[in-house]
Motif scaffolding. Structure first.
Motif: not given
Length: 206
Positions: A13, A15-19, A48-50, A89-90
């Motif tokens: 996972e 950090e923050g919202t996944p790209a 930044g990706w899940l 995730a989007a």
């Protein structure tokens, strides 16, 4: 890291919202614990990706040994993993795998246009070692997703030139990240294989 029991997966996972989401699986003799998969998933998460590495159905049934007549079921398992990933995730969805896992994922992508945004096979097993006439490319003409192959220049399952000819069969943009001196395991002491593969995959996003 979160365990995804439904697909025998492990999520790296960011950090923050996944790209977006990247879903990768293993080769015929391997599992989700492949050092290559772990390193690549770590690289995606750092960007930044899940990222998810998961076991194919045949590996969930037994801890060792190659797949045996399980390809259809394994492809169904890939569809399940990609469907689950879409719900987590989007953003874009990228999928691939090492050797057998990459081949089966490419077949799923060929059978399901629009399912993924980029296909990323590692060490695609173009043909059995020593048998260049037995190409595994019959579905390449149906792949509509941009495709990024990461391949060693000393891989006995296909030369870079052979892979370049095969990639030309894909009617979508296709590129090759060649890893100088690497064999089928993509081991390299000189090149950062995960970084090169991720850079190329990001460049391939529509």
């Amino acid at each position: 890291m979160t365990d995804l029991d439904e697909i025998a997966g492990v999520a790296h996972e960011p950090e923050g919202t996944p790209a977006g989401v990247v879903v990768l699986t293993h080769g015929a003799g391997g599992s989700r614990e492949s050092p290559l998969l772990i390193r690549i998933c770590d690289e995606w998460a750092a960007r930044g990706w899940l990222s998810i590495r998961y076991n194919l159905p045949y590996r969930r049934r037994r801890p060792k040994g190659p797949p045996s007549g399980s390809a259809g079921g394994d492809r169904a398992g890939i569809v399940d993993a990609l469907t689950l990933a879409r719900s987590l995730a989007a953003g874009p969805l990228l999928a691939g795998g090492h050797s057998y896992g990459g081949r089966q994922t490419s077949m799923v992508v060929a059978e399901n246009p629009g399912l993924v945004d980029v296909l990323t096979p590692f060490s695609y097993p173009l043909h059995p070692p020593g048998k260049p006439d037995r190409l595994r490319t019959e579905h390449f003409g149906d792949i509509t997703a941009p495709t990024v192959f990461t391949h060693g220049t000393a891989d006995p399952f296909g030369t870079i030139d052979e892979l370049r000819e095969a990639a030309a069969l894909i009617p979508a943009p296709a590129s090759i990240v060649d890893i100088t001196g690497a064999r089928h395991d993509l081991g390299s002491t000189k090149l950062d294989v995960p970084a090169l593969a991720v850079d190329a995959a990001l460049s391939a996003l529509p």
